[in-house]
Design a protein around this motif. Sequence first.
Motif, PDB file in Angstrom:
ATOM      1  N   SER A  13     -25.767 -41.328  55.146  1.00 49.70           N
ATOM      2  CA  SER A  13     -25.202 -40.009  54.864  1.00 49.70           C
ATOM      3  C   SER A  13     -24.203 -40.085  53.722  1.00 49.70           C
ATOM      4  O   SER A  13     -24.242 -39.281  52.787  1.00 49.70           O
ATOM      5  N   TRP A  14     -23.325 -41.065  53.774  1.00 49.05           N
ATOM      6  CA  TRP A  14     -22.292 -41.178  52.762  1.00 49.05           C
ATOM      7  C   TRP A  14     -22.836 -41.650  51.420  1.00 49.05           C
ATOM      8  O   TRP A  14     -22.328 -41.282  50.370  1.00 49.05           O
ATOM      9  N   SER A  15     -23.868 -42.509  51.469  1.00 49.17           N
ATOM     10  CA  SER A  15     -24.366 -43.067  50.216  1.00 49.17           C
ATOM     11  C   SER A  15     -25.422 -42.184  49.564  1.00 49.17           C
ATOM     12  O   SER A  15     -25.884 -42.467  48.475  1.00 49.17           O
ATOM     13  N   GLY A  16     -25.814 -41.110  50.237  1.00 44.90           N
ATOM     14  CA  GLY A  16     -26.782 -40.193  49.653  1.00 44.90           C
ATOM     15  C   GLY A  16     -26.222 -39.517  48.414  1.00 44.90           C
ATOM     16  O   GLY A  16     -25.022 -39.294  48.280  1.00 44.90           O
ATOM     17  N   ASN A  17     -27.096 -39.198  47.513  1.00 50.55           N
ATOM     18  CA  ASN A  17     -26.680 -38.546  46.272  1.00 50.55           C
ATOM     19  C   ASN A  17     -26.382 -37.079  46.557  1.00 50.55           C
ATOM     20  O   ASN A  17     -27.266 -36.294  46.857  1.00 50.55           O
ATOM     21  N   THR A  18     -25.116 -36.718  46.505  1.00 48.97           N
ATOM     22  CA  THR A  18     -24.709 -35.342  46.786  1.00 48.97           C
ATOM     23  C   THR A  18     -24.206 -34.625  45.535  1.00 48.97           C
ATOM     24  O   THR A  18     -23.421 -33.672  45.624  1.00 48.97           O
ATOM     25  N   ASP A  19     -24.622 -35.090  44.383  1.00 49.14           N
ATOM     26  CA  ASP A  19     -24.203 -34.430  43.146  1.00 49.14           C
ATOM     27  C   ASP A  19     -24.618 -32.968  43.164  1.00 49.14           C
ATOM     28  O   ASP A  19     -25.772 -32.627  43.440  1.00 49.14           O
ATOM     29  N   ARG A  20     -23.673 -32.110  42.863  1.00 49.61           N
ATOM     30  CA  ARG A  20     -23.922 -30.676  42.839  1.00 49.61           C
ATOM     31  C   ARG A  20     -24.093 -30.212  41.391  1.00 49.61           C
ATOM     32  O   ARG A  20     -23.320 -30.593  40.513  1.00 49.61           O
ATOM     33  N   THR A  21     -25.132 -29.413  41.174  1.00 51.96           N
ATOM     34  CA  THR A  21     -25.372 -28.832  39.854  1.00 51.96           C
ATOM     35  C   THR A  21     -25.268 -27.322  39.959  1.00 51.96           C
ATOM     36  O   THR A  21     -25.956 -26.707  40.780  1.00 51.96           O
ATOM     37  N   LEU A  22     -24.412 -26.737  39.165  1.00 53.69           N
ATOM     38  CA  LEU A  22     -24.255 -25.287  39.166  1.00 53.69           C
ATOM     39  C   LEU A  22     -25.404 -24.666  38.380  1.00 53.69           C
ATOM     40  O   LEU A  22     -25.569 -24.903  37.194  1.00 53.69           O
ATOM     41  N   LEU A  23     -26.228 -23.886  39.093  1.00 56.81           N
ATOM     42  CA  LEU A  23     -27.382 -23.265  38.459  1.00 56.81           C
ATOM     43  C   LEU A  23     -27.044 -21.920  37.831  1.00 56.81           C
ATOM     44  O   LEU A  23     -27.535 -21.578  36.754  1.00 56.81           O
ATOM     45  N   GLU A  24     -26.213 -21.161  38.518  1.00 63.85           N
ATOM     46  CA  GLU A  24     -25.867 -19.829  38.021  1.00 63.85           C
ATOM     47  C   GLU A  24     -24.570 -19.388  38.678  1.00 63.85           C
ATOM     48  O   GLU A  24     -24.305 -19.693  39.853  1.00 63.85           O
ATOM     49  N   ALA A  25     -23.759 -18.672  37.925  1.00 62.71           N
ATOM     50  CA  ALA A  25     -22.495 -18.169  38.458  1.00 62.71           C
ATOM     51  C   ALA A  25     -22.233 -16.788  37.878  1.00 62.71           C
ATOM     52  O   ALA A  25     -22.598 -16.485  36.746  1.00 62.71           O
ATOM     53  N   GLY A  26     -21.619 -15.960  38.696  1.00 64.18           N
ATOM     54  CA  GLY A  26     -21.291 -14.619  38.271  1.00 64.18           C
ATOM     55  C   GLY A  26     -20.042 -14.144  38.975  1.00 64.18           C
ATOM     56  O   GLY A  26     -19.311 -14.934  39.591  1.00 64.18           O
TER      57      GLY A  26
END
Length: 730
Positions: free
Chosen positions: A412-425
């Motif tokens: 769980s901890w070593s999983g890739n949890t990188d977040r990518t912002l797709l869209e924001a408003g």
Amino acid sequence: MRNPRSTSVTRRDGVLPVAVWSGRRCGLLCLWLLLGVPVAGFAESDGASTLPAEGAVQSSSESTTATQTPATAAPAPASGFGVAVLDTGVALVAPITSEVMLPGSASFVGGNPLVDYAKQGTHGTAVAQIIRTLSPGSRILSLQTSTGSRSVSASAAAKALRTAAANPSIRVINHSNAALAMVPGDAILAAALADQVIVMQSGNDRLSNPNGDARHAPGLGGKAIIVGALGPDGEMLGFSNRAGGYAQHYVVATGASAFADYWGTSFATPRVSALAAQLRQRWPALRAEEITDIIKRSATDMGAPGVDAKYGWGHINTARAFLPLGGLTTPTSGSTNASADEDAVSEEETGAEALSLRRLRVGTPLHAALVSQPALRQVLALDRYGRDFNLDLSKMVSAVDLKGRARKVVESWSGNTDRTLLEAGSGYQVSSFAGADSTGAPRLHLDASPDQILRYQMGYSVRPETGHPVLSWIPHLDDGAGVASVWRRTLAGGSHDEGFHSLTSYRLNQMAQLDVSLSDTHDSEGLDQGHQQWASVIHLQNDMFGASLEGGLLAEEGSLYGSAPGGALGVASAETRYFRISGFGRINDRLAVLAAFSGALTEVTEAKDKLLDEFSDLSAQSWMVGLGAKNIFSKKDGASLTVSQPLKVTDGSAGLDVPYGLGADGRILRYQQRIGLVPSGAETSLELTYRIKWSKSLELGAYGAMRYEAGHNVQLGLRSELATVVRGTF
């Protein structure tokens, strides 16, 4: 305990599938530590005549000491069970005695069937000696078709086959001189119609295909099998005819005998005949084509992968032939006996999952109570041929959360949890997380806050950020990708991340917040396990304390407390109503006391034809107390020390209906009793968690646990485990 009894039923209408977790690689840096030879058949030899002892030439795959499924009886001798030997005659030489011989031996060449006319001194006798040695329950019928010449009269062989076909005691025909004759098709067909296993040599002519009567095999409805010979080195004898275009009917065996000083396919053939005889004695109801199919499918592959033109199906394997093949099932309450019939569920319908250990995974709250049941130590099971075996299900059943937790925490901890912002408003943002779920779908998260009062979150395979105050003191992934290990085990549900999640939060005032959540999730292992969960929570929090009161409903499809669907101990569905009280009390700016308590009431709908039925309502509870700390060594670290009891059944029972054996009349014996589902033990877990954000690209973590009576099993003492994680991106 109720005495076992025989169940009388009308037909076998159903079968019951008797029912590991795989991790995924991540692209991050993870370091973790877990503790806790002359020729038989009248041809001359090209090679040496040195013959090893019988024990040396008999490979382990041809051993008659079959390691069967626990509690399965070894093949029992059958008085009068006959093997017809079509050969040069069988002399009364040990272990062949007059008592071994069946009445009716005959010569079709004008000789004495109890005299061996082989020019090498022995041939038919050596063949019979192999059969009797490897299959002590067999009796021999000598049908003399040759006086030892290089050719065999087709007329004599045809008469012998018809004689064998007319004898009801004959269940196997050993035709070691099959390559030397080509009988009319109706003669050998008569033996097939009598449901006799016809075992024929391939021949010693160095041909790419079998010779002589072996060529009839494709037209005999699967009741015939052709045998090639292996030499002292375990490879095909140079003069043995290959499988060629008859590969689907072809196996190989060692071409030697301790009773003769030469090699060939004639001596490989009785080894297969002996195996066929053993199988027919152990399971008399099997048809001839099922016997040959078992011999072929249990063979050890040789040469090119799969069935090939040299070795056919491969080297016969007696030990494997006496183990279950295909999908394994347990007879249901509608079963009469262990014989396979046309209405039995096929392997394709039951699938390979029928014996999969993952289908025998039950919910941890139930595991200890189930494996302690003596009736599960001897459960009758049938393979694809209807052969009966006894299984110890108590050793096969696993628990959802019985094995070490450290591995799961690390993944769980070593999983890739990188977040990518797709869209924001204005007031919303849509993000994706690295990787996909087990179905290949992207992991998405929508966060919308139109004002300071309302917040909507929706996630696919990403859990929304909850408002539970106590979670702020337990180190976990704070990006919606997961929650703390100890927190999950105080839940009635929450075992799956994959699927749809939604959370609506309404800020009542500065101290109070109302959350309403809905999730529709599935497992990540392709078990068709589905959960639907509805919950509402009221959170109260100020500078010194925080508390949450939660109530919800969990609906499980084919599952109970997270068990795998489709197994022998499975259910149709379960519906759990639960509540949970949790909170913290701050001691100072860095330290707080933590506590949580859960209670659950579950209504179970049993599945048809399973081992468990007639469930009462099940009551369960869990608790947790501990300490949480922040800013210990830096402003970006946290730790928790907790003592907890995972969810445990406190009241409930079910009916247990277990087939355990066969009566003298072939009917299935069943054990039936009402059993309690409250485990005798109570797990107590001590867990320490620490996590620090060292830099933007580097994070460190440690997890340690000591579990007493893990899974509420009183027989399990103290277990400890430790894991460390270094996570970074480069």
